[in-house]
Design a protein around this motif. Structure first.
Motif, short mmCIF file in Angstrom:
data_model
loop_
_atom_site.label_atom_id
_atom_site.label_comp_id
_atom_site.label_asym_id
_atom_site.label_seq_id
_atom_site.Cartn_x
_atom_site.Cartn_y
_atom_site.Cartn_z
N PHE A 292 0.74 -1.25 -0.05
CA PHE A 292 -0.26 -0.04 0.11
C PHE A 292 0.88 0.99 0.03
O PHE A 292 1.78 1.21 0.80
CB PHE A 292 -0.97 0.04 1.31
N ASP A 293 0.66 2.14 -0.82
CA ASP A 293 1.28 3.48 -0.89
C ASP A 293 0.35 4.46 -0.51
O ASP A 293 -0.62 4.85 -1.29
CB ASP A 293 1.86 3.73 -2.26
N PRO A 294 0.66 5.11 0.74
CA PRO A 294 -0.60 6.15 1.16
C PRO A 294 -0.30 7.31 0.56
O PRO A 294 -1.24 8.28 0.24
CB PRO A 294 0.05 6.24 2.70
N ASN A 295 1.06 7.59 -0.41
CA ASN A 295 1.12 8.79 -1.30
C ASN A 295 0.59 8.63 -2.64
O ASN A 295 0.89 9.39 -3.46
CB ASN A 295 2.27 9.08 -1.30
N GLY A 296 -0.08 7.48 -2.97
CA GLY A 296 -0.42 7.16 -4.27
C GLY A 296 -1.74 7.86 -4.69
O GLY A 296 -2.40 7.17 -5.53
N GLY A 297 -2.05 9.08 -4.38
CA GLY A 297 -3.41 9.55 -4.87
C GLY A 297 -4.39 9.60 -3.59
O GLY A 297 -3.95 9.11 -2.44
N PRO A 298 -5.27 10.18 -4.17
CA PRO A 298 -6.38 10.31 -2.76
C PRO A 298 -6.73 8.86 -2.41
O PRO A 298 -7.11 7.94 -3.06
CB PRO A 298 -7.78 10.85 -3.60
N GLY A 299 -6.63 8.67 -0.92
CA GLY A 299 -7.00 7.49 -0.47
C GLY A 299 -5.78 6.40 -0.51
O GLY A 299 -5.99 5.22 0.12
N GLY A 300 -4.58 6.67 -1.35
CA GLY A 300 -3.50 5.90 -1.24
C GLY A 300 -3.93 4.85 -2.51
O GLY A 300 -4.90 4.57 -3.17
N THR A 301 -2.80 4.00 -2.69
CA THR A 301 -3.28 2.94 -3.87
C THR A 301 -2.44 1.45 -3.54
O THR A 301 -1.55 1.52 -2.68
CB THR A 301 -2.44 3.26 -5.16
N PRO B 93 9.86 -7.57 -0.18
CA PRO B 93 9.44 -6.68 -1.24
C PRO B 93 10.30 -6.02 -2.35
O PRO B 93 9.57 -5.71 -3.51
CB PRO B 93 8.39 -5.57 -0.26
N GLY B 94 11.46 -5.83 -2.01
CA GLY B 94 12.41 -5.36 -3.04
C GLY B 94 12.47 -6.40 -4.22
O GLY B 94 12.75 -6.00 -5.39
N LEU B 95 12.50 -7.73 -3.99
CA LEU B 95 12.40 -8.69 -5.06
C LEU B 95 11.24 -9.29 -5.32
O LEU B 95 11.30 -9.87 -6.44
CB LEU B 95 13.58 -9.97 -4.36
N ASP B 96 10.32 -8.86 -4.77
CA ASP B 96 8.80 -9.57 -5.04
C ASP B 96 8.96 -10.86 -4.90
O ASP B 96 8.36 -11.58 -5.54
CB ASP B 96 8.14 -8.87 -6.38
N THR B 97 9.73 -11.59 -3.72
CA THR B 97 9.60 -12.86 -3.78
C THR B 97 9.27 -13.44 -2.36
O THR B 97 9.53 -13.02 -1.29
CB THR B 97 11.14 -13.32 -3.96
N TRP B 98 8.91 -14.75 -2.25
CA TRP B 98 8.63 -15.46 -1.13
C TRP B 98 9.79 -16.49 -1.00
O TRP B 98 9.89 -17.18 -2.17
CB TRP B 98 7.06 -16.14 -1.25
N SER B 99 10.12 -16.74 0.53
CA SER B 99 10.91 -17.73 0.73
C SER B 99 10.54 -18.61 1.66
O SER B 99 10.17 -18.00 2.70
CB SER B 99 12.33 -17.36 0.82
#
Length: 75
Positions: A1-10, A53-59
């Motif tokens: 979640f990006d709280p700075n991604g527009g109204p209400g976040g994205t 989150p930097g690699l978008d991977t699960w281990s």
């Protein structure tokens, strides 16, 4: 979640956890997320995964030592 991604976040989609589950517990340590235990169509689970989150991977990480659980709360 990006709280700075527009109204209400994205919200942004991430890669799926390797083993689908519900009623799991999730916690974060620094920038790494951890999800474990829960239940799926195969039954109760005790396995755990970390998410980068930097690699978008699960281990996979060590199984929860307390055994199979559902509806656990983490903070």
């Amino acid at each position: 979640f990006d709280p700075n991604g527009g109204p209400g976040g994205t919200w942004t989609s991430i890669s799926s956890i390797p083993v689908e589950r519900s009623k799991a517990v999730g916690v974060a340590l620094g920038s790494i997320g951890f999800v474990g235990t829960g239940i799926n169509s195969g039954g109760y689970l005790e396995d755990c995964y970390s998410y980068n989150p930097g690699l978008d991977t699960w281990s996979p990480v060590s199984n929860f030592p307390g055994g199979q659980r559902v509806g656990v709360i983490g903070f």
